[in-house]
Design an enzyme around this catalytic site. Sequence first.
Site, mmCIF file in Angstrom:
data_model
loop_
_atom_site.group_PDB
_atom_site.id
_atom_site.type_symbol
_atom_site.label_atom_id
_atom_site.label_comp_id
_atom_site.label_asym_id
_atom_site.label_seq_id
_atom_site.Cartn_x
_atom_site.Cartn_y
_atom_site.Cartn_z
ATOM 1 N N LYS A 181 5.623 0.821 3.996
ATOM 2 C CA LYS A 181 5.499 -0.482 3.541
ATOM 3 C C LYS A 181 5.536 -0.772 2.015
ATOM 4 C CE LYS A 181 1.149 -2.231 3.223
ATOM 5 N NZ LYS A 181 0.887 -2.772 1.791
ATOM 6 N N ASN A 182 5.012 0.379 1.254
ATOM 7 C CA ASN A 182 4.681 0.115 -0.293
ATOM 8 C C ASN A 182 6.188 0.642 -0.812
ATOM 9 O OD1 ASN A 182 2.243 -1.039 0.332
ATOM 10 N ND2 ASN A 182 1.323 0.770 -0.381
ATOM 11 N N CYS A 200 -4.468 -8.097 0.408
ATOM 12 C CA CYS A 200 -5.893 -7.652 0.680
ATOM 13 C C CYS A 200 -6.804 -7.999 -0.096
ATOM 14 C CB CYS A 200 -6.012 -6.084 1.058
ATOM 15 S SG CYS A 200 -5.237 -5.610 2.446
ATOM 16 N N ARG A 238 -7.938 -7.900 -8.266
ATOM 17 C CA ARG A 238 -6.361 -7.916 -8.353
ATOM 18 C C ARG A 238 -5.495 -8.747 -9.361
ATOM 19 N NH1 ARG A 238 -4.212 -6.273 -2.518
ATOM 20 N NH2 ARG A 238 -2.888 -4.907 -3.818
ATOM 21 N N ASP A 275 -5.748 4.153 -0.372
ATOM 22 C CA ASP A 275 -5.458 3.778 1.065
ATOM 23 C C ASP A 275 -6.099 4.994 2.087
ATOM 24 O OD1 ASP A 275 -3.780 1.433 0.046
ATOM 25 O OD2 ASP A 275 -3.298 2.888 -1.056
ATOM 26 N N ARG A 330 -0.153 -6.295 9.005
ATOM 27 C CA ARG A 330 0.650 -6.345 7.973
ATOM 28 C C ARG A 330 1.063 -5.175 7.498
ATOM 29 N NH1 ARG A 330 -2.879 -7.710 3.426
ATOM 30 N NH2 ARG A 330 -0.679 -7.181 2.602
HETATM 31 N N1 EPU Z 1 -4.503 -3.830 -12.324
HETATM 32 C C1 EPU Z 1 -5.042 -4.732 -13.161
HETATM 33 N N2 EPU Z 1 -3.811 -5.643 -13.627
HETATM 34 C C2 EPU Z 1 -2.446 -5.548 -13.265
HETATM 35 C C3 EPU Z 1 -2.629 -4.916 -12.267
HETATM 36 C C4 EPU Z 1 -3.436 -3.945 -11.684
HETATM 37 O O1 EPU Z 1 -6.061 -4.701 -13.658
HETATM 38 O O2 EPU Z 1 -1.928 -6.380 -13.819
HETATM 39 C C5 EPU Z 1 -5.442 -2.903 -11.648
HETATM 40 C C6 EPU Z 1 -5.923 -3.263 -10.370
HETATM 41 O O3 EPU Z 1 -7.048 -4.322 -10.269
HETATM 42 C C7 EPU Z 1 -6.408 -1.772 -9.707
HETATM 43 C C8 EPU Z 1 -5.656 -1.032 -10.306
HETATM 44 O O4 EPU Z 1 -4.983 -1.723 -11.533
HETATM 45 O O5 EPU Z 1 -7.782 -1.671 -10.203
HETATM 46 C C9 EPU Z 1 -4.381 -0.491 -9.709
HETATM 47 O O6 EPU Z 1 -3.768 -1.392 -8.793
HETATM 48 P P1 EPU Z 1 -2.103 -1.486 -8.796
HETATM 49 O O7 EPU Z 1 -1.350 -2.186 -9.613
HETATM 50 O O8 EPU Z 1 -1.760 -0.031 -8.653
HETATM 51 O O9 EPU Z 1 -1.974 -1.757 -7.345
HETATM 52 P P2 EPU Z 1 -0.982 -2.689 -6.354
HETATM 53 O O10 EPU Z 1 0.291 -2.389 -7.218
HETATM 54 O O11 EPU Z 1 -1.453 -4.085 -6.473
HETATM 55 C C10 EPU Z 1 -0.335 -0.846 -4.557
HETATM 56 C C11 EPU Z 1 -0.400 -0.894 -3.224
HETATM 57 C C12 EPU Z 1 -1.774 -0.849 -2.494
HETATM 58 C C13 EPU Z 1 -2.352 0.493 -3.296
HETATM 59 C C14 EPU Z 1 -2.222 0.544 -4.718
HETATM 60 C C15 EPU Z 1 -2.691 1.814 -5.356
HETATM 61 C C16 EPU Z 1 1.706 -2.309 -2.680
HETATM 62 C C17 EPU Z 1 2.234 -3.570 -2.148
HETATM 63 N N3 EPU Z 1 0.293 -2.187 -2.743
HETATM 64 O O12 EPU Z 1 -1.080 -2.006 -4.962
HETATM 65 O O13 EPU Z 1 -1.759 -0.702 -1.200
HETATM 66 O O14 EPU Z 1 -3.603 0.493 -2.700
HETATM 67 O O15 EPU Z 1 -0.796 0.299 -5.061
HETATM 68 O O16 EPU Z 1 -1.893 2.904 -4.660
HETATM 69 O O17 EPU Z 1 2.260 -1.251 -2.973
HETATM 70 C C18 EPU Z 1 -2.439 -1.113 0.834
HETATM 71 O O18 EPU Z 1 -1.104 -0.690 1.305
HETATM 72 O O19 EPU Z 1 -3.259 -1.546 1.681
HETATM 73 C C19 EPU Z 1 -2.597 -1.350 -0.285
HETATM 74 C C20 EPU Z 1 -3.522 -2.339 -1.058
#
Ligand code: EPU
Length: 455
Positions: A40-41, A137, A142, A327, A435
């Site tokens: 998915k990611n 989620c 976020r 995850d 999802r």
């Molecule tokens: N963060 C910030 N500011 C930002 C972006 C992120 O403070 O602008 C913080 C977040 O709040 C968090 C940390 O940085 O504390 C890490 O967030 P990251 O940006 O790495 O996560 P993401 O890209 O939103 C993806 C996956 C998640 C997975 C995380 C960590 C997707 C669509 N989602 O989220 O997957 O847990 O990376 O590997 O790729 C899932 O699949 O269930 C899922 C939530």
Amino acid sequence: MNALTQDSKRAADRLGLVSDTIVIDGGRPLHGTVEVRGAKNLVTKAMVAALLAESPSTLRDVPAIADVRVVANMLRVYGVNVETDGDGTYRFDPSNVERAHFAEIDALAGESRIPILFCGPLLHRLGEALIPDLGGCRIGNRPINFHMDALRAFGAVVDKSYEGIRLTAPNGLTGANIELPYPSVGATEQVLLTGVLAKGTTELRNAAIEPEIMDLIAVLQKMGAIITVEPNRVIFIEGVEHLNGYEHRAMFDRNEAASWAAAALATGGDIFVAGARQQDLTTFLNIFRKVGGSFDVREDGIRFWHPGGDLGPVEIETDVHPGFMTDWQQPLVVALTQAHGRSLVHETVYENRFGFAEALNAMGADITVVPGGLESPTRRVARRPLEQSAIINGPTPLHAADIEVPDLRGGFSHLIAALTAHGRSRVSNLGLIGRGYERFTEKLTALGAVFELAD
Ligand code: EPU
């Protein structure tokens, strides 16, 4: 109807799920084979990359999950022709990319976090981007500050309006020097998807290097991008003028593979996860073995099973790659409720990823969540203010309950708990699981689970 149930119903509708509630007769070990397809990611990001091309792209092994449906619809809104053979192969033709009406964009608001990644590609293709309210989620605040700061560094102008976030690039986008405050997966992808067509070179420091990001880089390289990954989380992107379409088979979903592995362990079962690859799961496999699980790496997948005897406790810290993925912790915690002793799980990535523990406690588990996290002599990951730790005392027999899925991974852990518990459990908000887990009810049937979908 609460907000979660609404999210779940929308996802269930996208998938045509007949019911949003499952009634499980638990206490039976799961046995059999499941297949995992594209991650998915990665898949959803590769779909966004297709928007950057001047010719059509083909993506294979795309899972039938709600997040894919949402991104496909978002691409369609912008004039991308999306076709699928119904069996995991998608073709994206971006020859007629055009502006979208606010109402069409807004109709997709709140369903996924992926629209944030449309910013760079839309700025390149159309000179402006309008991003609706984001979904995804509810596992923490976020924020999107890293994304917006990076886009500003490229020269984008960001305005917040009642419609959402509007971005323009009056002088085009130019390569930038960016250091992320934290190796965010999404912000790294944002920089990649923007930097590839920006004028000049981009240097990104403190980048995320998850395998899904490496696969996205492989996609972009096929399209004509020049991206160099250096040691110490540094990525260089040399902007090019044009990108072509790609043909790509998505990497497997390692989060789904880890989830089925945890299900095998918690239920005392034996599951062969076809399509799983050792290289992208080594950290998970180490912990799986330490808890007492057995696995066998084969050419076409990995077999996971409970070898009998007692499971043991572990201490885990979630972290960015190559650490233990956030995850993976929720499904594994269910197995830890069956381990003899006191396990510790420190969640350092998100501030609210133990939401599922309450339901497990209602089923008989003994889990205490400590806000702010716990110190421990064995910890290696730098403490973050948002972290939480969970203390899991086991083994505790689980009994059936009526539970409501809180989010995608937490939801899967609820499913595992219901499959482990003796008696009939009712699990609602199934759409949230849809999802990210494709055809999970069919897979449960193949594994011998006894359940029915409620009206
Ligand atoms: N963060 C910030 N500011 C930002 C972006 C992120 O403070 O602008 C913080 C977040 O709040 C968090 C940390 O940085 O504390 C890490 O967030 P990251 O940006 O790495 O996560 P993401 O890209 O939103 C993806 C996956 C998640 C997975 C995380 C960590 C997707 C669509 N989602 O989220 O997957 O847990 O990376 O590997 O790729 C899932 O699949 O269930 C899922 C939530």
